[in-house]
Design a protein around this motif. Structure first.
Motif, mmCIF file in Angstrom:
data_model
loop_
_atom_site.group_PDB
_atom_site.id
_atom_site.type_symbol
_atom_site.label_atom_id
_atom_site.label_comp_id
_atom_site.label_asym_id
_atom_site.label_seq_id
_atom_site.Cartn_x
_atom_site.Cartn_y
_atom_site.Cartn_z
ATOM 1 N N VAL A 137 0.843 -1.193 0.000
ATOM 2 C CA VAL A 137 0.000 0.000 0.000
ATOM 3 C C VAL A 137 0.882 1.248 0.000
ATOM 4 N N VAL A 138 1.963 1.243 0.776
ATOM 5 C CA VAL A 138 2.883 2.386 0.795
ATOM 6 C C VAL A 138 3.438 2.616 -0.606
ATOM 7 N N CYS A 139 3.923 1.554 -1.245
ATOM 8 C CA CYS A 139 4.496 1.695 -2.587
ATOM 9 C C CYS A 139 3.446 2.180 -3.584
ATOM 10 N N ARG A 140 2.232 1.659 -3.462
ATOM 11 C CA ARG A 140 1.144 2.089 -4.346
ATOM 12 C C ARG A 140 0.865 3.573 -4.145
ATOM 13 N N GLN A 141 0.864 4.026 -2.892
ATOM 14 C CA GLN A 141 0.609 5.432 -2.606
ATOM 15 C C GLN A 141 1.704 6.311 -3.205
ATOM 16 N N LEU A 142 2.924 5.782 -3.309
ATOM 17 C CA LEU A 142 4.023 6.523 -3.924
ATOM 18 C C LEU A 142 4.007 6.415 -5.446
ATOM 19 N N GLY A 143 2.998 5.741 -5.992
ATOM 20 C CA GLY A 143 2.851 5.664 -7.432
ATOM 21 C C GLY A 143 3.489 4.447 -8.060
ATOM 22 N N LEU A 144 3.819 3.427 -7.264
ATOM 23 C CA LEU A 144 4.468 2.225 -7.774
ATOM 24 C C LEU A 144 3.546 1.030 -7.640
ATOM 25 N N SER A 145 3.427 0.265 -8.699
ATOM 26 C CA SER A 145 2.654 -0.965 -8.622
ATOM 27 C C SER A 145 3.633 -2.123 -8.667
ATOM 28 N N GLY A 146 3.367 -3.142 -7.929
ATOM 29 C CA GLY A 146 4.264 -4.293 -7.916
ATOM 30 C C GLY A 146 4.569 -4.726 -6.502
ATOM 31 N N PRO A 147 5.440 -5.713 -6.354
ATOM 32 C CA PRO A 147 5.706 -6.276 -5.034
ATOM 33 C C PRO A 147 6.457 -5.314 -4.123
ATOM 34 N N ALA A 148 6.261 -5.521 -2.835
ATOM 35 C CA ALA A 148 6.941 -4.723 -1.819
ATOM 36 C C ALA A 148 7.182 -5.617 -0.613
ATOM 37 N N THR A 149 8.178 -5.272 0.175
ATOM 38 C CA THR A 149 8.470 -6.041 1.377
ATOM 39 C C THR A 149 8.673 -5.113 2.551
ATOM 40 N N LEU A 199 1.433 7.064 13.824
ATOM 41 C CA LEU A 199 0.474 5.973 13.622
ATOM 42 C C LEU A 199 0.985 4.673 14.219
ATOM 43 N N ASP A 200 0.044 3.841 14.631
ATOM 44 C CA ASP A 200 0.333 2.514 15.165
ATOM 45 C C ASP A 200 -0.833 1.605 14.750
ATOM 46 N N ASP A 201 -0.595 0.323 14.832
ATOM 47 C CA ASP A 201 -1.635 -0.675 14.560
ATOM 48 C C ASP A 201 -2.294 -0.503 13.194
ATOM 49 N N VAL A 202 -1.491 -0.187 12.181
ATOM 50 C CA VAL A 202 -1.989 -0.101 10.807
ATOM 51 C C VAL A 202 -2.268 -1.526 10.332
ATOM 52 N N ALA A 203 -3.427 -1.747 9.736
ATOM 53 C CA ALA A 203 -3.820 -3.103 9.330
ATOM 54 C C ALA A 203 -4.464 -3.081 7.945
ATOM 55 N N CYS A 204 -3.633 -2.965 6.912
ATOM 56 C CA CYS A 204 -4.128 -2.955 5.530
ATOM 57 C C CYS A 204 -4.449 -4.376 5.075
ATOM 58 N N VAL A 205 -5.390 -4.488 4.149
ATOM 59 C CA VAL A 205 -5.644 -5.786 3.527
ATOM 60 C C VAL A 205 -4.826 -5.932 2.252
ATOM 61 N N GLY A 206 -4.290 -4.819 1.755
ATOM 62 C CA GLY A 206 -3.408 -4.851 0.595
ATOM 63 C C GLY A 206 -3.982 -4.251 -0.660
ATOM 64 N N THR A 207 -5.277 -3.966 -0.679
ATOM 65 C CA THR A 207 -5.908 -3.412 -1.878
ATOM 66 C C THR A 207 -6.116 -1.906 -1.784
ATOM 67 N N GLU A 208 -5.838 -1.322 -0.633
ATOM 68 C CA GLU A 208 -6.073 0.107 -0.429
ATOM 69 C C GLU A 208 -5.162 0.948 -1.322
#
Length: 152
Positions: free
Chosen positions: A29-41, A57-66
């Motif tokens: 999600v971080v990479c997507r927000q920066l304009g990058l699509s693809g895998p991240a670690t 921020l704490d306890d961030v819980a993305c599902v991965g599609t955001e």
């Protein structure tokens, strides 16, 4: 430009994010927000220098599609049980990431002002920050930037 400690801008200040509950889905999600699509670690604790100042921020819980971290469930701003030793770091894969079309707009920040609420407008494109030219700039454009930064 494809990896580092993650920081967010909220209420006029930059701050770090605690790595509690983080996994590769949050990193994507971080990479997507920066304009990058693809895998991240998710980087290992201590891979990048610890932040200073606010932990926002704490306890961030993305599902991965955001499309943005702020679309993910998270604790209230500024509420955390962390130290800067737990600042989250992310690696976007430069080999397999492609720059998205930018329909969300690039990240924006203000620099070199006398406070965090003023300064030169910069946008993040192609892995780097750059200034915005003021040709044709109006108060309406400034209002859009302020809204994007969370000011009303």
């Amino acid at each position: 430009s494809f990896e580092g400690r993650v920081e967010v801008y909220h209420d006029g200040k930059w701050g770090t994010i605690c790595d509690d509950q983080w996994d590769d889905r949050d990193a994507e999600v971080v990479c997507r927000q920066l304009g990058l699509s693809g895998p991240a670690t998710l980087a290992s604790e201590g891979d990048y220098a610890a932040g200073q100042g606010f932990i926002l921020l704490d306890d961030v819980a993305c599902v991965g599609t955001e499309l943005s971290l702020l679309d993910c469930p998270h604790s209230n701003w500024g509420q955390h049980d962390c130290s800067h030793a737990e600042d989250v770091g992310v690696r976007c894969s430069p080999e397999s990431n492609t720059v998205m079309d930018g329909s969300l707009g690039p990240p924006v920040r203000l620099v070199d002002g006398e406070s965090t609420k003023e300064g030169r407008v910069e946008v993040f494109l192609n892995g780097q920050w750059g200034s915005v030219c003021d040709d044709g700039w109006t108060d309406r454009d400034a209002a859009v930037v302020c809204r994007q930064l969370g000011f009303r």
